[in-house]
Design a protein around this motif. Structure first.
Motif, mmCIF file in Angstrom:
data_model
loop_
_atom_site.group_PDB
_atom_site.id
_atom_site.type_symbol
_atom_site.label_atom_id
_atom_site.label_comp_id
_atom_site.label_asym_id
_atom_site.label_seq_id
_atom_site.Cartn_x
_atom_site.Cartn_y
_atom_site.Cartn_z
ATOM 1 N N GLY A 209 0.681 -1.376 -0.480
ATOM 2 C CA GLY A 209 0.112 -0.106 -0.784
ATOM 3 C C GLY A 209 0.535 1.123 0.331
ATOM 4 N N LEU A 210 1.779 1.020 0.040
ATOM 5 C CA LEU A 210 3.049 2.059 -0.447
ATOM 6 C C LEU A 210 2.313 2.489 -1.702
ATOM 7 C CD1 LEU A 210 6.606 0.810 0.960
ATOM 8 C CD2 LEU A 210 5.015 3.251 2.037
ATOM 9 N N PRO A 211 2.982 4.579 -1.438
ATOM 10 C CA PRO A 211 3.271 5.322 -3.254
ATOM 11 C C PRO A 211 3.985 5.036 -4.122
ATOM 12 C CG PRO A 211 3.683 6.553 -1.431
ATOM 13 C CD PRO A 211 3.259 5.312 -0.706
ATOM 14 N N GLU A 212 4.270 5.401 -5.126
ATOM 15 C CA GLU A 212 5.089 5.140 -5.818
ATOM 16 C C GLU A 212 6.412 5.988 -5.337
ATOM 17 O OE1 GLU A 212 6.538 5.740 -10.068
ATOM 18 O OE2 GLU A 212 4.759 6.567 -10.253
ATOM 19 N N ILE A 213 7.534 6.023 -5.346
ATOM 20 C CA ILE A 213 8.382 6.530 -4.528
ATOM 21 C C ILE A 213 9.741 6.369 -5.505
ATOM 22 C CG2 ILE A 213 10.566 5.895 -2.239
ATOM 23 C CD1 ILE A 213 8.351 4.304 -1.343
ATOM 24 N N ASP A 214 10.469 7.492 -5.603
ATOM 25 C CA ASP A 214 11.644 7.312 -6.595
ATOM 26 C C ASP A 214 12.303 7.284 -5.196
ATOM 27 O OD1 ASP A 214 12.995 8.068 -8.766
ATOM 28 O OD2 ASP A 214 12.855 10.384 -8.448
ATOM 29 N N ALA A 215 13.392 6.022 -5.613
ATOM 30 C CA ALA A 215 14.893 5.614 -5.073
ATOM 31 C C ALA A 215 16.233 6.108 -5.569
ATOM 32 C CB ALA A 215 14.565 4.306 -4.055
ATOM 33 N N VAL A 216 16.235 6.931 -5.377
ATOM 34 C CA VAL A 216 17.981 7.988 -6.159
ATOM 35 C C VAL A 216 18.229 8.534 -5.843
ATOM 36 C CG1 VAL A 216 16.943 7.891 -8.539
ATOM 37 C CG2 VAL A 216 16.155 9.702 -7.770
ATOM 38 N N GLY A 217 19.979 8.046 -5.224
ATOM 39 C CA GLY A 217 20.506 9.079 -4.910
ATOM 40 C C GLY A 217 19.591 9.013 -3.287
ATOM 41 N N GLN A 218 20.117 10.515 -2.646
ATOM 42 C CA GLN A 218 19.221 10.019 -1.100
ATOM 43 C C GLN A 218 17.974 10.196 -0.828
ATOM 44 O OE1 GLN A 218 21.166 13.854 -0.415
ATOM 45 N NE2 GLN A 218 23.430 13.219 -0.042
ATOM 46 N N GLY A 219 17.327 9.641 -2.055
ATOM 47 C CA GLY A 219 16.545 9.863 -2.107
ATOM 48 C C GLY A 219 15.768 8.242 -1.685
ATOM 49 N N GLY A 220 14.256 8.137 -1.077
ATOM 50 C CA GLY A 220 13.711 7.125 -1.430
ATOM 51 C C GLY A 220 11.902 7.256 0.232
ATOM 52 N N LEU A 221 12.004 5.878 0.401
ATOM 53 C CA LEU A 221 11.268 6.165 1.938
ATOM 54 C C LEU A 221 12.530 6.435 2.943
ATOM 55 C CD1 LEU A 221 8.516 5.818 2.700
ATOM 56 C CD2 LEU A 221 9.174 2.941 3.460
ATOM 57 N N LEU A 222 11.628 7.548 3.640
ATOM 58 C CA LEU A 222 12.435 8.270 4.238
ATOM 59 C C LEU A 222 11.509 7.549 5.513
ATOM 60 C CD1 LEU A 222 13.873 10.749 1.960
ATOM 61 C CD2 LEU A 222 15.174 8.964 2.939
ATOM 62 N N ASP A 223 11.601 9.161 6.716
ATOM 63 C CA ASP A 223 10.746 9.174 7.732
ATOM 64 C C ASP A 223 9.897 9.340 7.809
ATOM 65 O OD1 ASP A 223 11.446 9.666 10.737
ATOM 66 O OD2 ASP A 223 11.126 11.929 10.321
ATOM 67 N N TYR B 218 8.670 10.960 1.424
ATOM 68 C CA TYR B 218 9.238 10.237 0.749
ATOM 69 C C TYR B 218 9.766 11.144 -0.670
ATOM 70 C CZ TYR B 218 4.491 10.028 -1.149
ATOM 71 O OH TYR B 218 3.645 10.597 -2.022
ATOM 72 N N SER B 219 10.582 10.875 -1.122
ATOM 73 C CA SER B 219 10.883 11.459 -2.983
ATOM 74 C C SER B 219 9.435 10.777 -3.735
ATOM 75 C CB SER B 219 11.748 11.065 -2.844
ATOM 76 O OG SER B 219 12.883 9.261 -2.881
ATOM 77 N N GLU B 220 8.878 11.381 -3.743
ATOM 78 C CA GLU B 220 7.796 11.559 -4.729
ATOM 79 C C GLU B 220 7.950 11.990 -6.372
ATOM 80 O OE1 GLU B 220 3.220 13.073 -4.884
ATOM 81 O OE2 GLU B 220 4.477 14.647 -4.819
ATOM 82 N N PRO B 221 7.635 10.850 -7.876
ATOM 83 C CA PRO B 221 8.259 11.471 -8.473
ATOM 84 C C PRO B 221 7.360 11.840 -9.199
ATOM 85 C CG PRO B 221 7.579 9.101 -8.862
ATOM 86 C CD PRO B 221 7.770 9.262 -7.481
#
Length: 371
Positions: free
Chosen positions: A75-89, A106-109
């Motif tokens: 159920g997580l949203p779309e996440i842009d896991a690049v570089g320092q980004g991703g699922l965070l706090d 999270y980092s959102e595309p």
């Protein structure tokens, strides 16, 4: 606000760096609960000894009280896991026992690149998925960058949410203007509406969610016992900052900084103070690369530690204790250097003990027991 160069910060930077190699875990007994986390980033407690951990590649998992690691939640949203980004706090809502609500960022595309976003969702009764997902904030504009997402959350007593946002690295000048969310601390209601008490709600051309401006890359946010918000952020090469953000104030980046460009050379005018720009409560030269921030409310480690601030050091692979008096740092202590682990997050558990996440492809969740 302009001040002279804070001598205590210079003394701490120059004198206490020696603790980096001689740090002792005296009084602490690290207990590894699990070793099987890929770049864990955020930690929340959900009752009965269970915890939620985020992994930057885009997974959120339940850790059982005995350390067993559950499968990724659905159920997580779309996440842009690049570089320092991703699922965070991630944090639990203040009323989690009743509403089972989580808040995470999270980092959102999207069109133009990516940005930091914050969502709320309900943890299912069987702890297998997120239900009723709502994106309550999305940083504007989106930019093409892999760096400086910020992304720490703190919830005030009225239920409103503070979200720390980075300057996205190549947009550092945006931290000084109000028409964007880069390099800002924002405050929103649980439904995503700007908090009505925000300082720029009625200013034309300003983003109404903004609470403070002039930040580089906030990596820790926490509330003191009296409800005061504290943050800690990365400087460039030097100039990490501990701040006590106040509504409407400007914390200076990139106009003033105690750091310099990577490889050397001044940033902007190369100044450390200017009228109207806030000085940090504490800064570090060289950088410690802080991450995570929490006040210790318990006396489990003895009365001398109660009320201290704790942050991780990614650069020096330590836990840092800041002894506080009257809103000032009066002592700094480096701990757990022998673990040789990049400390990404530190939280106080319901049991009054400190819990750490270490940033690695085989990251650990560690409980610190007093000896």
């Amino acid at each position: 606000m302009t001040r002279a160069f804070p001598r205590r910060a210079l003394a701490l930077a120059a004198g206490l760096m020696g603790l980096a190699s001689g740090a002792s875990a005296s009084g602490l007994s690290p207990e590894v609960l699990t070793r099987d986390l890929q770049n864990p980033w955020g930690l929340a407690f959900i009752g009965e000894g269970r915890m939620l951990v985020t992994e930057r590649p885009g997974r959120m998992r339940v850790v059982e009280a005995d350390g067993r690691l559950g499968p990724p939640l659905k159920g997580l949203p779309e996440i842009d896991a690049v570089g320092q980004g991703g699922l965070l706090d991630v944090i639990t809502d203040r009323d989690f026992a009743r509403n089972r609500t989580l808040h995470f960022c999270y980092s959102e595309p999207g069109l133009g690149g990516n940005s930091t976003a914050m969502a709320s969702a309900r943890l299912s009764d069987d702890r297998s998925r997120l239900d009723d997902l709502r994106v309550v904030f999305s940083q504007k504009p989106k930019v093409a960058s892999r760096l400086h997402f910020g992304c720490r959350i703190a919830q005030a007593a009225d239920g409103s949410l503070f979200l720390a946002l980075g300057d996205r690295y190549n947009r550092m000048q945006d931290a000084q203007t109000l028409d964007n969310h880069q390099g800002k601390l924002v405050r929103v209601l649980p439904d995503g509406q700007p908090h009505p008490g925000n300082p720029f709600v009625n200013r034309a051309g300003a983003r109404p969610e903004i609470y403070t401006l002039g930040h580089r890359n906030i990596q820790g946010a926490t509330l003191a016992a009296d409800g005061t918000l504290w943050t800690i952020e990365h400087g460039p090469q030097g100039g990490d900052e501990l701040n006590r953000p106040e509504a409407g104030k400007n914390y200076g980046w990139p106009v003033i900084t105690y750091g310099e460009n990577y490889g050397g050379g001044r940033i902007g005018a190369g100044i450390t103070s200017r009228e109207g720009l806030e000085q940090p409560v504490q800064y570090w030269v060289p950088s410690i690369a802080p991450s995570g921030l929490v006040f210790l409310g318990s006396d489990r480690y003895g009365p001398g530690w109660k009320g201290s601030l704790f942050t991780g050091s990614l650069k020096f692979r330590q836990l840092v204790r800041l002894q506080m008096e009257g809103g000032r740092v009066v002592k700094e202590e480096r701990l757990l250097g022998e673990l040789n682990q990049r400390v990404r997050d530190v939280r106080e558990g319901p049991d009054g003990l400190l819990y750490l996440l270490t940033d690695d492809r085989d990251g650990q969740l560690i409980r610190l027991r007093p000896r």
